[in-house]
Design a protein around this motif. Structure first.
Motif, PDB file in Angstrom:
ATOM      1  N   LEU A   1     -26.745  -1.949 -32.854  1.00 46.99           N
ATOM      2  CA  LEU A   1     -26.039  -0.904 -32.128  1.00 46.99           C
ATOM      3  C   LEU A   1     -25.812  -1.335 -30.690  1.00 46.99           C
ATOM      4  CD1 LEU A   1     -27.961   2.309 -33.280  1.00 46.99           C
ATOM      5  CD2 LEU A   1     -25.740   1.513 -34.110  1.00 46.99           C
ATOM      6  N   ARG A   2     -24.664  -0.990 -30.154  1.00 48.39           N
ATOM      7  CA  ARG A   2     -24.368  -1.221 -28.745  1.00 48.39           C
ATOM      8  C   ARG A   2     -23.725   0.023 -28.161  1.00 48.39           C
ATOM      9  NH1 ARG A   2     -21.953  -7.408 -28.108  1.00 48.39           N
ATOM     10  NH2 ARG A   2     -23.945  -8.477 -28.416  1.00 48.39           N
ATOM     11  N   SER A   3     -23.881   0.214 -26.867  1.00 50.85           N
ATOM     12  CA  SER A   3     -23.283   1.361 -26.194  1.00 50.85           C
ATOM     13  C   SER A   3     -21.765   1.251 -26.198  1.00 50.85           C
ATOM     14  CB  SER A   3     -23.776   1.437 -24.742  1.00 50.85           C
ATOM     15  OG  SER A   3     -25.167   1.603 -24.689  1.00 50.85           O
ATOM     16  N   ILE A   4     -21.112   2.352 -26.497  1.00 53.19           N
ATOM     17  CA  ILE A   4     -19.657   2.392 -26.436  1.00 53.19           C
ATOM     18  C   ILE A   4     -19.237   2.340 -24.973  1.00 53.19           C
ATOM     19  CG2 ILE A   4     -17.625   3.825 -26.887  1.00 53.19           C
ATOM     20  CD1 ILE A   4     -19.069   4.906 -29.340  1.00 53.19           C
ATOM     21  N   PRO A   5     -18.361   1.421 -24.604  1.00 56.31           N
ATOM     22  CA  PRO A   5     -17.965   1.320 -23.200  1.00 56.31           C
ATOM     23  C   PRO A   5     -17.173   2.528 -22.734  1.00 56.31           C
ATOM     24  CG  PRO A   5     -16.609  -0.109 -24.569  1.00 56.31           C
ATOM     25  CD  PRO A   5     -17.687   0.423 -25.456  1.00 56.31           C
ATOM     26  N   ALA A   6     -17.245   2.807 -21.454  1.00 59.80           N
ATOM     27  CA  ALA A   6     -16.520   3.935 -20.866  1.00 59.80           C
ATOM     28  C   ALA A   6     -15.086   3.500 -20.601  1.00 59.80           C
ATOM     29  CB  ALA A   6     -17.202   4.387 -19.579  1.00 59.80           C
ATOM     30  N   ILE A   7     -14.278   3.537 -21.655  1.00 60.37           N
ATOM     31  CA  ILE A   7     -12.872   3.163 -21.557  1.00 60.37           C
ATOM     32  C   ILE A   7     -12.094   3.997 -22.571  1.00 60.37           C
ATOM     33  CG2 ILE A   7     -13.041   1.277 -23.242  1.00 60.37           C
ATOM     34  CD1 ILE A   7     -11.062  -0.277 -21.459  1.00 60.37           C
ATOM     35  N   GLN A   8     -10.898   4.391 -22.210  1.00 58.58           N
ATOM     36  CA  GLN A   8     -10.095   5.189 -23.126  1.00 58.58           C
ATOM     37  C   GLN A   8      -9.803   4.411 -24.408  1.00 58.58           C
ATOM     38  OE1 GLN A   8      -6.658   7.341 -21.633  1.00 58.58           O
ATOM     39  NE2 GLN A   8      -7.555   7.491 -19.586  1.00 58.58           N
ATOM     40  N   PHE A   9      -9.839   5.129 -25.541  1.00 56.92           N
ATOM     41  CA  PHE A   9      -9.527   4.574 -26.860  1.00 56.92           C
ATOM     42  C   PHE A   9     -10.455   3.422 -27.246  1.00 56.92           C
ATOM     43  CE2 PHE A   9      -5.413   6.234 -25.221  1.00 56.92           C
ATOM     44  CZ  PHE A   9      -5.216   7.247 -26.145  1.00 56.92           C
TER      45      PHE A   9
ATOM     46  N   ALA B   1      -2.590   0.802 -14.876  1.00 54.20           N
ATOM     47  CA  ALA B   1      -3.844   0.089 -14.632  1.00 54.20           C
ATOM     48  C   ALA B   1      -4.962   1.085 -14.328  1.00 54.20           C
ATOM     49  CB  ALA B   1      -3.678  -0.887 -13.474  1.00 54.20           C
ATOM     50  N   ARG B   2      -6.142   0.697 -14.683  1.00 57.76           N
ATOM     51  CA  ARG B   2      -7.305   1.546 -14.422  1.00 57.76           C
ATOM     52  C   ARG B   2      -7.731   1.414 -12.966  1.00 57.76           C
ATOM     53  NH1 ARG B   2     -12.968   1.282 -17.899  1.00 57.76           N
ATOM     54  NH2 ARG B   2     -14.165   2.777 -16.645  1.00 57.76           N
ATOM     55  N   ASP B   3      -8.006   2.535 -12.349  1.00 57.67           N
ATOM     56  CA  ASP B   3      -8.512   2.542 -10.977  1.00 57.67           C
ATOM     57  C   ASP B   3      -9.954   2.034 -10.992  1.00 57.67           C
ATOM     58  OD1 ASP B   3      -9.621   3.199  -8.483  1.00 57.67           O
ATOM     59  OD2 ASP B   3      -8.362   4.978  -8.276  1.00 57.67           O
ATOM     60  N   PRO B   4     -10.272   1.011 -10.200  1.00 62.26           N
ATOM     61  CA  PRO B   4     -11.641   0.491 -10.184  1.00 62.26           C
ATOM     62  C   PRO B   4     -12.687   1.550  -9.862  1.00 62.26           C
ATOM     63  CG  PRO B   4     -10.162  -0.994  -9.007  1.00 62.26           C
ATOM     64  CD  PRO B   4      -9.384   0.250  -9.304  1.00 62.26           C
ATOM     65  N   GLY B   5     -12.291   2.601  -9.182  1.00 60.18           N
ATOM     66  CA  GLY B   5     -13.229   3.664  -8.839  1.00 60.18           C
ATOM     67  C   GLY B   5     -13.355   4.742  -9.898  1.00 60.18           C
ATOM     68  N   ASP B   6     -12.597   4.625 -10.996  1.00 60.22           N
ATOM     69  CA  ASP B   6     -12.623   5.619 -12.069  1.00 60.22           C
ATOM     70  C   ASP B   6     -13.681   5.202 -13.086  1.00 60.22           C
ATOM     71  OD1 ASP B   6     -12.119   7.557 -13.930  1.00 60.22           O
ATOM     72  OD2 ASP B   6     -10.085   6.882 -14.426  1.00 60.22           O
ATOM     73  N   ALA B   7     -14.926   5.593 -12.840  1.00 58.97           N
ATOM     74  CA  ALA B   7     -16.054   5.112 -13.645  1.00 58.97           C
ATOM     75  C   ALA B   7     -15.933   5.486 -15.117  1.00 58.97           C
ATOM     76  CB  ALA B   7     -17.360   5.656 -13.075  1.00 58.97           C
TER      77      ALA B   7
END
Length: 274
Positions: A130-138, A154-160
């Protein structure tokens, strides 16, 4: 009283013709089903008097095991009310479970060769870690062949938590020329508004063919089968397999799961052990 159409999200297995179906509704109930693409059959399974977060859950590559993230306020077991559990699809009988810090937890996905990451745990008696699901859309879609479109913001670097953009994803049709597209169109304040959000994310699907883009506004989830057929969950609560035959779209399979009522039952004996 007007019936509220359930929220539906699906996770296909990567190595088997099986799809895990997550259904939410009524609002304090969650339901799991098993969609067998080979036999064209939908098998209803467990009901939970709580919430399952499907975008933070996963189905094992062989389609046998479910790793789900749930929140059940009435839970009295040692893992607390917010937890991750492993079960056999389509049941929720926990064969392995652990508590989390709350509903901000990202959930976990299955890895090959028993590789696990940040959580020390005993070796599971299955060929996966098992691995943690990354915090990224889709995130689930990305592990199943979807790629981010070139014109996706593009993803904002500050959008955790990757919440503040309208990401666009694409997946080419297996053995075909069409491209299935999905984009996020914003985060909903609630799960039961008109937009049928799943885990708060509103999405819109479309189909690209010969340079033309067809909006599939009747869908709340879609993906390709390995044969190139369109697998969909409609906004009216139906699961369908759609094929293009002689330039016409035909429905090869349909199951209406909108009218299911909560019916919690004990898991069968085969789901009580690994």
């Amino acid at each position: 009283m007007q019936q509220v159409v359930p929220r539906i999200y699906c996770i296909p297995a990567t190595q088997a013709p099986v799809v895990a179906v997550f259904r939410r509704g009524p609002s304090n109930w969650s339901h799991i089903g098993r969609w067998d693409l080979a036999t064209h059959r939908y098998e209803p399974g467990a009901w939970l008097g709580g919430r399952i977060f499907p975008r933070r859950s996963d189905l094992s590559p062989d389609g046998q095991y479910l790793c789900y993230f749930a929140h059940k306020p009435s839970a009295t077991w040692e893992h607390g009310e917010a937890y991750v559990a492993l079960s056999k699809l389509p049941w929720l009988r926990a064969l392995h479970a652990f508590g989390t810090c709350g509903t901000w937890t990202r959930g976990y996905y299955f890895t090959e060769a028993d590789r696990s990451d940040d959580r020390p745990m005993e070796k599971l008696p299955i060929p996966y870690g098992l691995r943690s699901i990354p915090a990224i859309q889709f995130a689930n879609e990305r592990r199943r062949g979807w790629v981010e479109a070139k014109d996706s913001p593009a993803r904002d670097p500050g959008d955790a938590w990757d919440q503040h953009r309208n990401a666009r994803m694409r997946k080419p049709q297996p053995c075909g020329t069409r491209v299935l597209c999905v984009e996020s169109v914003g985060w909903a304040g609630g799960e039961f508004g008109v937009d049928q959000a799943v885990d708060g994310l509103n999405v819109r699907y479309s189909l690209e063919s010969d340079g033309d883009l067809e909006l599939l506004d009747d869908l709340q989830w879609a993906d390709w089968s390995r044969e190139g057929h369109l697998l969909v969950a409609t906004r009216s609560g139906r699961l369908q397999i759609r094929a293009t035959i002689n330039a016409r779209s035909e429905i090869l399979f349909e199951a209406n799961i909108s009218n299911l009522e909560p019916n919690p039952t004990a898991a069968p004996a085969w789901a009580e052990c690994w």
